[in-house]
Design a protein around this motif. Structure first.
Motif, PDB file in Angstrom:
ATOM      1  N   ALA A 122      43.781  22.896  12.310  1.00 29.43           N
ATOM      2  CA  ALA A 122      43.028  23.165  13.539  1.00 29.43           C
ATOM      3  C   ALA A 122      43.992  23.658  14.609  1.00 29.43           C
ATOM      4  CB  ALA A 122      42.304  21.908  14.007  1.00 29.43           C
ATOM      5  N   PHE A 123      43.730  24.840  15.118  1.00 27.14           N
ATOM      6  CA  PHE A 123      44.553  25.421  16.176  1.00 27.14           C
ATOM      7  C   PHE A 123      43.797  25.327  17.495  1.00 27.14           C
ATOM      8  CE2 PHE A 123      45.733  29.128  18.787  1.00 27.14           C
ATOM      9  CZ  PHE A 123      47.081  28.846  18.974  1.00 27.14           C
ATOM     10  N   ASP A 124      44.441  24.754  18.499  1.00 29.12           N
ATOM     11  CA  ASP A 124      43.834  24.618  19.815  1.00 29.12           C
ATOM     12  C   ASP A 124      43.964  25.947  20.555  1.00 29.12           C
ATOM     13  OD1 ASP A 124      42.914  23.940  22.292  1.00 29.12           O
ATOM     14  OD2 ASP A 124      44.273  22.253  22.620  1.00 29.12           O
ATOM     15  N   SER A 125      42.847  26.678  20.636  1.00 30.45           N
ATOM     16  CA  SER A 125      42.860  27.995  21.290  1.00 30.45           C
ATOM     17  C   SER A 125      42.230  27.941  22.673  1.00 30.45           C
ATOM     18  CB  SER A 125      42.121  29.011  20.414  1.00 30.45           C
ATOM     19  OG  SER A 125      40.808  28.571  20.105  1.00 30.45           O
ATOM     20  N   SER A 126      42.251  26.750  23.298  1.00 26.93           N
ATOM     21  CA  SER A 126      41.629  26.589  24.616  1.00 26.93           C
ATOM     22  C   SER A 126      42.275  27.489  25.660  1.00 26.93           C
ATOM     23  CB  SER A 126      41.718  25.127  25.065  1.00 26.93           C
ATOM     24  OG  SER A 126      41.083  24.273  24.152  1.00 26.93           O
ATOM     25  N   GLU A 127      43.601  27.580  25.659  1.00 26.62           N
ATOM     26  CA  GLU A 127      44.283  28.391  26.674  1.00 26.62           C
ATOM     27  C   GLU A 127      43.862  29.848  26.574  1.00 26.62           C
ATOM     28  OE1 GLU A 127      48.461  27.975  26.776  1.00 26.62           O
ATOM     29  OE2 GLU A 127      48.452  25.797  27.019  1.00 26.62           O
ATOM     30  N   GLN A 128      43.779  30.372  25.343  1.00 28.09           N
ATOM     31  CA  GLN A 128      43.354  31.753  25.167  1.00 28.09           C
ATOM     32  C   GLN A 128      41.905  31.929  25.599  1.00 28.09           C
ATOM     33  OE1 GLN A 128      44.948  29.853  23.120  1.00 28.09           O
ATOM     34  NE2 GLN A 128      46.534  30.926  21.978  1.00 28.09           N
TER      35      GLN A 128
END
Length: 475
Positions: free
Chosen positions: A208-214
């Motif tokens: 799981a990659f946290d892509s919240s910033e993007q």
């Protein structure tokens, strides 16, 4: 010996007595080359002391062509019938196995391995940080038992089962919270099946990659694009303020307002910002509550902001100011705002008079704020008639009743929801709160501790609610 395993058998004298095909592939030496010869000849360097003591670790071997091979070895002692050691069985992991394990543990993204029944087998450091527990607290447990019941967790479990049943990988995105996170994050997830060499399905791996910033960067860019085309379409200040509100509500806020200093409206030169409070003109506001913006100040009116208030601080400091429930300055400002709101003003006045009669002026500030919030909540979400009752017993209890049977819910804090922040603030200001159903609707109650100086007690039964003798009924 399992197919392909690098295994050697060494007797008590250090002589090689057994040699597998996997050992030949690892070192280049055939069984004829090493069996019957000292095992020490296979070493490229002396093993570290800690490896000798623990009988496991990385050892440098010499390949048949002369190059060095670093292998993770484990030596298991073999004993005879008399219990005496007769030698060792030495196994070697393939090159890179230790490095691969370290890569799994140290990966910046959350990675986990599950069996076919969705039980944790492994979880790396990043996954444990997200879950807020060590790996030992997860291993062997069903995924569903480690998280709260929520739609995104149900979806995660459904995808795990899909991969286990079909043997096909799955990739998707999800907004989801986690036990150790303070808000929802956008996750890009991939799940894939794990097979043995023979093709048997044995488990499911997940990353799981946290892509919240993007995601939020894209949202900010979209907001700037929308603002550039939707705000400032005319030279009219009031219209520009309304366009700003339209961008913010309801997408980014439940309530927003635009308040300006006198000189802005009059086209004058900007004066020095005073160190104290100041008067601002409300020229626009918007709310998610149709017909009831929850505003203490109407459009066109002025409002004085004391020095400690967020608007006064923002003007004085020339920067954005973030405030939230629980901060003393914010609570005081909110109380002052609510005191001017027409909603609940008679109730607050009645509460203040009762507290004065009881000699509880010290509790008046918090109690009147609680009354304001409960009454505002009843006005917005309940049905008339609305009734207020104060009970002075071992604690000070505030009850607000209305004719709606809809159960109350804590809602997310909204810093500038001027007409009432609902039950979140009540929960923070009081010892406990709850609700109970009545024959004519519901009652929401909140309990405060009495001031330490107050030792007064009413006769038994004073203020008790009907039913079970408990002044709070149910929670």
């Amino acid at each position: 010996m399992r197919h392909g395993a690098a295994v050697a058998i060494i007797d008590a004298l250090g002589t090689v007595t057994g040699w597998s095909e996997g050992a030949r592939r690892l070192t280049g030496h055939s069984a004829e080359d090493v069996v019957g010869r000292p095992a020490a000849r296979l070493l490229a360097a002396d093993p570290p002391d800690d490896v000798l003591a623990e009988r496991t670790g990385t050892v440098a071997l010499r390949h048949r062509d002369g190059h060095r091979v670093d292998a993770a070895l484990t030596a298991c002692p073999v004993t005879g019938a008399d219990g005496r050691p007769t030698g060792f069985v030495v196994t070697a992991d393939p090159p890179g196995t230790t490095l691969a394990a370290e890569a799994f543990e140290q990966a910046s993204m959350s990675m986990s391995v599950f069996d076919l029944e969705q039980r944790y087998l492994r979880a790396n450091d990043a996954a444990c940080k997200v879950m807020g527990v060590p790996e030992s607290a997860l291993t062997g447990r069903f995924f569903a038992d480690t998280v709260e019941e929520a739609e995104y967790n149900t979806g995660f479990l459904r995808h795990l089962r899909e991969v286990a049943e079909t043997g096909r990988p799955v990739r998707y995105e999800s907004f989801a919270a986690a036990p150790a996170l303070n808000r929802e994050h956008l996750w890009s997830l991939e799940m894939w099946p794990l097979h043995t060499a023979s093709g048997e399905l044995t488990g499911v791996a997940m990353a799981a990659f946290d892509s919240s910033e993007q995601y939020w960067a894209r949202r900010r860019l979209a907001l700037l694009n929308e603002a550039s085309t939707g705000i400032g379409t005319t030279l009219d200040v009031a219209r520009t303020a309304e366009e700003l509100i339209d961008v913010l509500v309801p997408r980014y806020a439940d309530f927003a307002s635009v308040n300006l200093l006198d000189w802005v409206l009059g086209g004058q030169e900007p004066p020095m910002i005073p160190d104290g409070g100041g008067v601002l003109h409300r020229i626009a506001h918007g709310s998610t509550h149709a017909g009831d913006p929850g505003a203490a100040v109407r459009v066109g009116e002025t409002d004085f902001h004391p020095p400690h208030s967020p608007p006064a601080r923002a003007l004085r400091e020339g920067r954005a100011v973030l405030s939230q429930a629980g901060e003393p300055d914010f609570t005081e400002w909110l109380a002052e705002r609510n005191a001017r709101s027409p909603q609940g003003r008679p109730y607050r006045q009645a509460a203040g008079e009762r507290l004065t009669a009881w000699g509880l002026e010290e509790a008046a500030f918090v109690t009147e704020l609680v009354v304001s919030e409960l009454v505002t909540n009843a006005i917005r979400y309940g049905e008339p008639p609305i009734q207020l009752r104060l009970i002075r017993d071992r604690a000070l209890i505030c009850e607000v009743s209305d004719a709606s049977s809809t159960a109350p819910h804590l809602r997310r804090a909204h810093a500038y929801d001027e007409g009432g922040r609902g039950l979140l603030l009540v929960a923070q200001l009081t010892q406990r709160w709850g609700s109970r159903q009545t024959g004519r609707g519901k009652t929401i109650w909140a309990e405060q501790a009495l001031p330490a100086s107050d030792h007064w007690r009413e006769p038994p039964g004073f203020g008790a609610s009907p039913g079970n003798g408990n002044p709070h009924g149910g929670t």
